[in-house]
Design an enzyme around this catalytic site. Structure first.
Site, PDB file in Angstrom:
ATOM      1  N   HIS A   1       0.877  -1.185   0.000  1.00  0.00           N
ATOM      2  CA  HIS A   1       0.000   0.000   0.000  1.00  0.00           C
ATOM      3  C   HIS A   1       0.909   1.227   0.000  1.00  0.00           C
ATOM      4  CE1 HIS A   1      -3.670  -2.345   0.828  1.00  0.00           C
ATOM      5  NE2 HIS A   1      -2.829  -3.140   1.488  1.00  0.00           N
ATOM      6  N   LEU A   2       0.850   1.995  -1.076  1.00  0.00           N
ATOM      7  CA  LEU A   2       1.717   3.178  -1.176  1.00  0.00           C
ATOM      8  C   LEU A   2       0.966   4.464  -0.854  1.00  0.00           C
ATOM      9  CD1 LEU A   2       3.939   2.308  -4.287  1.00  0.00           C
ATOM     10  CD2 LEU A   2       4.303   1.765  -1.875  1.00  0.00           C
ATOM     11  N   ARG A   3      -0.351   4.338  -0.666  1.00  0.00           N
ATOM     12  CA  ARG A   3      -1.207   5.421  -0.133  1.00  0.00           C
ATOM     13  C   ARG A   3      -1.374   6.650  -1.027  1.00  0.00           C
ATOM     14  NH1 ARG A   3      -3.355   1.809   2.860  1.00  0.00           N
ATOM     15  NH2 ARG A   3      -2.431   1.388   4.890  1.00  0.00           N
TER      16      ARG A   3
ATOM     17  N   ASN B   1      -6.565   0.611  -2.991  1.00  0.00           N
ATOM     18  CA  ASN B   1      -7.400   1.332  -2.005  1.00  0.00           C
ATOM     19  C   ASN B   1      -6.818   2.699  -1.657  1.00  0.00           C
ATOM     20  OD1 ASN B   1      -5.273   0.203  -0.532  1.00  0.00           O
ATOM     21  ND2 ASN B   1      -6.519  -0.280   1.266  1.00  0.00           N
TER      22      ASN B   1
ATOM     23  N   ASP C   1       2.287  -6.982   2.222  1.00  0.00           N
ATOM     24  CA  ASP C   1       1.117  -6.221   2.685  1.00  0.00           C
ATOM     25  C   ASP C   1       1.577  -4.990   3.476  1.00  0.00           C
ATOM     26  OD1 ASP C   1      -1.437  -5.339   3.060  1.00  0.00           O
ATOM     27  OD2 ASP C   1      -2.082  -6.959   4.371  1.00  0.00           O
TER      28      ASP C   1
HETATM   29  O1  DOR Z   1      -4.119  -4.713   7.649  1.00  0.00           O
HETATM   30  C1  DOR Z   1      -4.457  -4.336   6.543  1.00  0.00           C
HETATM   31  N1  DOR Z   1      -4.241  -3.089   6.106  1.00  0.00           N
HETATM   32  N2  DOR Z   1      -5.080  -5.203   5.744  1.00  0.00           N
HETATM   33  C2  DOR Z   1      -5.612  -4.832   4.569  1.00  0.00           C
HETATM   34  O2  DOR Z   1      -6.146  -5.674   3.876  1.00  0.00           O
HETATM   35  C3  DOR Z   1      -5.586  -3.410   4.146  1.00  0.00           C
HETATM   36  C4  DOR Z   1      -4.451  -2.727   4.760  1.00  0.00           C
HETATM   37  C5  DOR Z   1      -4.509  -1.228   4.633  1.00  0.00           C
HETATM   38  O3  DOR Z   1      -4.852  -0.723   3.562  1.00  0.00           O
HETATM   39  O4  DOR Z   1      -4.135  -0.564   5.594  1.00  0.00           O
END
Ligand code: DOR
Length: 449
Positions: free
Chosen positions: A60-62, A92, A303
């Site tokens: 996740h690079l936000r 996301n 993750d």
């Molecule tokens: O712990 C998690 N954080 N699980 C996920 O599936 C999404 C992720 C997040 O986007 O922070």
């Protein structure tokens, strides 16, 4: 073009079937030779392992949207520092990566950051809402190979089936966040005796397994490709194992936290241990390790889920789920799985690089390290011991659950298309990168023109 030879390294290249001593010569963006020759500038690599750069299927690079937690620049710096040359950021973000415009924005930012090849994951459904399908075709046309609403499960079997069917047109992959939501409403940790003692509502392991079973049945029936992200339970490992025997086109990943940490850590209510799926029991951890050892689980994925301290350092119920991963994955794999006797060094590199690249049709990554191949490499000192210090991580966030842990294996150099992104253990300023073609050339991303 610059010519460099790394001398005396232990080349571990599962794709090329090599596991032995050699010199590796890099000329411009490509490997020029692997063998005994020494050409150009000599870099002493005695004692170092030279492997294909690591490939992360799940980060996740936000950016766009939560640049207070991470940006593509800081996230790809963390990746390079961890030995990665390719990462797949999840959809996301805000706006959600559910159409080609956001994909192209992410690719542009990644190219400017210049530290990693970036392969964006597109959303399965518009706005991750679980209803209408996202623009899968338009995203596939700009090179997206995998679609996921990660963080949000696709609840409807009908929508999931349609997504698998549609993705099959491009031989693309759906990676569904496996969680049957009616069983996890309000959940905060693994469901167990401990969750009862702590007074926290639990995620039962069946919530993950029901969803995985459904997705394997749907994908199997359609002959579509499915990927199971962050496997956390013994039951899921068994389901994937059986599906592979039946010939379902499934790949699966496990995270370092799910093969290392157990639910007991939740007892102190420190939100750094709050993650989705949750930390499970010692039996689940053992099953995940066995799954990685026998190849049921193809890949180790991080993750990597950065959260700004204002968000993460709240009371347990309010804190968001997620942990950092990019800068500790290699050393955790060596310390926990190779030293634990579960994986050979070559198998470890396979799980961290070769298998993830293959599972997502990424060419030019994951090896083989041979003449003419793109020079995407990591050189690490397998004997170096170090202690995880959140203060010196390159991520913008600090939420690592491994602070203070002593690990084995440290990245010394990372090369992306022949340019150092990490040199002698330090991040190279992108201004000094000799090759700015960081995001893979279109043909290597499978872009359909
Ligand atoms: O712990 C998690 N954080 N699980 C996920 O599936 C999404 C992720 C997040 O986007 O922070």
């Amino acid at each position: 073009m610059s010519v460099i030879t790394f001398t005396g390294c232990h080349v571990v290249d599962p794709a090329g079937g090599r596991d032995g001593m050699a010199n590796v010569t890099v000329e411009g963006p490509r490997v020029a030779a692997v063998g005994e020759q020494v050409e150009g500038t000599r870099v002493d690599a005695a004692g170092l392992v030279c492997a294909p750069g690591l490939v992360d299927l799940h980060a996740h690079l936000r950016e766009p949207g939560r640049e207070d937690a991470e940006t593509i620049t800081t996230g790809s710096a963390a990746a390079a520092a961890g030995g990665y040359t390719a990462i797949c950021p999840m959809a996301n973000t805000d706006p959600v990566c559910d159409h080609a415009g956001v994909v192209e924005q992410v690719l542009r930012l990644a190219r400017d950051a210049g530290r990693c090849d970036v392969y964006p994951v597109g959303a399965v459904t518009r706005g991750l809402a679980g209803g209408e399908l996202a623009e899968i075709g338009a995203m596939a046309a700009v090179g997206v190979r995998c679609f996921s609403d990660d963080g949000m499960p696709v609840q409807s079997a009908r929508v999931m089936r349609r997504a698998l069917e549609y993705a099959r047109t491009w031989d693309a992959i759906i990676a569904n966040h496996a969680e049957e939501a009616t069983l996890t409403e309000g959940a905060e940790m693994n469901e167990s005796d401990l969750s009862a003692v702590l007074g926290l509502h639990g995620w039962p392991h069946e919530a993950e397994e029901i969803m995985v079973a459904r997705d394997l049945l749907l994908a199997g029936g359609l002959g579509a490709r499915v990927h199971i992200p962050h496997v956390s339970t013994r039951g899921t490992v068994d389901l994937v194992r059986q599906a592979k025997i039946r010939g379902v086109r499934v790949t699966a990943e496990a995270t370092p936290h799910h093969f290392t940490l157990t639910e007991d850590l939740v007892s102190g209510y420190d939100p750094v241990y709050k993650v989705n799926p949750p930390l499970r029991t010692a039996g689940d951890v053992q099953a995940v390790r066995e799954g990685l050892a026998d190849g049921t689980l193809d890949a180790i994925a991080t993750d990597h889920a950065p959260h700004a301290s204002e968000q993460k350092d709240q009371e347990w119920p309010q804190a968001p789920c997620g942990m950092l991963g990019l800068e500790t994955a290699l050393a955790l794999t060596l310390t926990e799985l190779v030293d634990g006797g579960l994986l050979s060094l070559s198998d470890a590199i396979n799980r961290l690089s070769t298998a993830p690249a293959r599972s997502r049709d990424i060419t030019g990554q994951g090896g083989p390290i041979q003449t003419g191949a793109p020079a995407n490499l990591v050189l690490f000192d397998p004997e170096a011991r170090w202690t995880v210090d959140p203060a010196v991580l390159h991520s913008r966030s600090r939420n690592t659950p491994f602070a203070g842990r002593r690990l084995r294996g440290r990245v010394v150099h990372t090369l992306l298309h022949g340019a150092f992104t990490v040199r002698e253990g330090s991040l190279v300023d992108p201004l000094f990168l000799t090759d700015r073609s960081a995001t893979a050339p279109a043909e290597e991303r499978g872009v359909i023109s």
